[in-house]
Design a protein around this motif. Sequence first.
Motif, PDB file in Angstrom:
ATOM      1  N   PHE A  54       0.830  -1.203   0.000  1.00 14.14           N
ATOM      2  CA  PHE A  54       0.000   0.000   0.000  1.00 14.14           C
ATOM      3  C   PHE A  54       0.868   1.258   0.000  1.00 14.14           C
ATOM      4  CE2 PHE A  54      -2.117   3.428   2.324  1.00 14.14           C
ATOM      5  CZ  PHE A  54      -3.187   3.653   1.479  1.00 14.14           C
ATOM      6  N   LEU A  55       1.914   1.261   0.835  1.00 16.88           N
ATOM      7  CA  LEU A  55       2.809   2.418   0.864  1.00 16.88           C
ATOM      8  C   LEU A  55       3.471   2.646  -0.496  1.00 16.88           C
ATOM      9  CD1 LEU A  55       4.475   2.032   4.353  1.00 16.88           C
ATOM     10  CD2 LEU A  55       2.895   3.825   3.627  1.00 16.88           C
ATOM     11  N   ALA A  56       3.884   1.574  -1.150  1.00 12.96           N
ATOM     12  CA  ALA A  56       4.482   1.710  -2.479  1.00 12.96           C
ATOM     13  C   ALA A  56       3.445   2.212  -3.486  1.00 12.96           C
ATOM     14  CB  ALA A  56       5.060   0.373  -2.928  1.00 12.96           C
ATOM     15  N   TRP A  57       2.220   1.743  -3.377  1.00  8.95           N
ATOM     16  CA  TRP A  57       1.159   2.158  -4.294  1.00  8.95           C
ATOM     17  C   TRP A  57       0.850   3.648  -4.140  1.00  8.95           C
ATOM     18  CZ3 TRP A  57      -3.860   3.894  -3.185  1.00  8.95           C
ATOM     19  CH2 TRP A  57      -4.698   4.028  -4.287  1.00  8.95           C
ATOM     20  N   THR A  58       0.926   4.176  -2.914  1.00 11.47           N
ATOM     21  CA  THR A  58       0.603   5.594  -2.708  1.00 11.47           C
ATOM     22  C   THR A  58       1.572   6.515  -3.433  1.00 11.47           C
ATOM     23  OG1 THR A  58       1.902   5.690  -0.659  1.00 11.47           O
ATOM     24  CG2 THR A  58      -0.468   5.193  -0.458  1.00 11.47           C
ATOM     25  N   LYS A  59       2.724   6.015  -3.835  1.00  7.31           N
ATOM     26  CA  LYS A  59       3.722   6.816  -4.551  1.00  7.31           C
ATOM     27  C   LYS A  59       3.514   6.795  -6.067  1.00  7.31           C
ATOM     28  CE  LYS A  59       5.785   7.474  -0.630  1.00  7.31           C
ATOM     29  NZ  LYS A  59       5.507   8.654   0.111  1.00  7.31           N
ATOM     30  N   THR A  60       2.525   6.063  -6.552  1.00 12.67           N
ATOM     31  CA  THR A  60       2.305   5.954  -7.995  1.00 12.67           C
ATOM     32  C   THR A  60       1.356   7.030  -8.491  1.00 12.67           C
ATOM     33  OG1 THR A  60       0.416   4.450  -7.742  1.00 12.67           O
ATOM     34  CG2 THR A  60       2.619   3.442  -7.875  1.00 12.67           C
ATOM     35  N   LYS A  61       1.357   7.214  -9.826  1.00 11.16           N
ATOM     36  CA  LYS A  61       0.443   8.185 -10.437  1.00 11.16           C
ATOM     37  C   LYS A  61      -1.008   7.751 -10.275  1.00 11.16           C
ATOM     38  CE  LYS A  61       3.580  10.062 -13.846  1.00 11.16           C
ATOM     39  NZ  LYS A  61       3.845  10.267 -15.273  1.00 11.16           N
ATOM     40  N   GLU A  62      -1.234   6.458 -10.340  1.00  8.64           N
ATOM     41  CA  GLU A  62      -2.602   5.943 -10.200  1.00  8.64           C
ATOM     42  C   GLU A  62      -3.206   6.342  -8.859  1.00  8.64           C
ATOM     43  OE1 GLU A  62      -4.888   1.720  -9.573  1.00  8.64           O
ATOM     44  OE2 GLU A  62      -2.964   1.689 -10.601  1.00  8.64           O
ATOM     45  N   ALA A  63      -2.418   6.324  -7.808  1.00 11.81           N
ATOM     46  CA  ALA A  63      -2.908   6.654  -6.472  1.00 11.81           C
ATOM     47  C   ALA A  63      -3.278   8.126  -6.345  1.00 11.81           C
ATOM     48  CB  ALA A  63      -1.872   6.287  -5.427  1.00 11.81           C
ATOM     49  N   SER A  64      -2.644   8.978  -7.147  1.00 10.45           N
ATOM     50  CA  SER A  64      -2.908  10.412  -7.040  1.00 10.45           C
ATOM     51  C   SER A  64      -4.200  10.825  -7.756  1.00 10.45           C
ATOM     52  CB  SER A  64      -1.721  11.205  -7.592  1.00 10.45           C
ATOM     53  OG  SER A  64      -1.541  10.910  -8.962  1.00 10.45           O
ATOM     54  N   ARG A  65      -4.782   9.928  -8.542  1.00 11.16           N
ATOM     55  CA  ARG A  65      -6.048  10.243  -9.207  1.00 11.16           C
ATOM     56  C   ARG A  65      -7.180  10.296  -8.189  1.00 11.16           C
ATOM     57  NH1 ARG A  65      -7.200   5.981 -13.544  1.00 11.16           N
ATOM     58  NH2 ARG A  65      -6.671   4.737 -11.756  1.00 11.16           N
ATOM     59  N   LYS A  66      -8.149  11.158  -8.468  1.00 15.74           N
ATOM     60  CA  LYS A  66      -9.294  11.287  -7.576  1.00 15.74           C
ATOM     61  C   LYS A  66     -10.133  10.005  -7.628  1.00 15.74           C
ATOM     62  CE  LYS A  66     -13.054  14.298  -6.314  1.00 15.74           C
ATOM     63  NZ  LYS A  66     -13.697  15.572  -6.521  1.00 15.74           N
ATOM     64  N   GLY A  67     -10.490   9.512  -6.463  1.00 18.13           N
ATOM     65  CA  GLY A  67     -11.319   8.304  -6.369  1.00 18.13           C
ATOM     66  C   GLY A  67     -10.553   7.005  -6.548  1.00 18.13           C
ATOM     67  N   ALA A  68      -9.228   7.062  -6.596  1.00 19.72           N
ATOM     68  CA  ALA A  68      -8.442   5.845  -6.766  1.00 19.72           C
ATOM     69  C   ALA A  68      -8.546   4.980  -5.512  1.00 19.72           C
ATOM     70  CB  ALA A  68      -6.982   6.204  -7.042  1.00 19.72           C
TER      71      ALA A  68
END
Length: 130
Positions: free
Chosen positions: A73-87
Amino acid sequence: MLTTAPDTLEADFQHFYGLNPDLIWTGDLTPTYTAALAANLPRQAMIWRKLDPRLEWDDQTYLLANIADSLNFLAWTKTKEASRKGARWRGQLPRPGIIRREAAGSEVMAMDDDQLTAYLNAPRTTIREA
């Protein structure tokens, strides 16, 4: 336990207590003594997995899965996908006994063939609108 998986219970008795499994059926062990031994089997016993699929993993395995999920989860929060609204992160490791999470947040439990057949053959009641 004896009706669900007698062979598994016999194996656990032999593994953890060193008892001859035939003692259960010959009457050399009293029913109360047998029940006490069965109820106090350790969590590593195979019988618990037969009774509840969620007990297939021990505490250490659940802990390791939680650690892996946290790191993923921590690694995922650093991705562009995580920064999208509603991701939403959907990378949790599957746990034993849980098939999937529904959109509403409820969990669907795994069933063996006998449980599924009983569920499908159970009488259904319908709610009629007045």
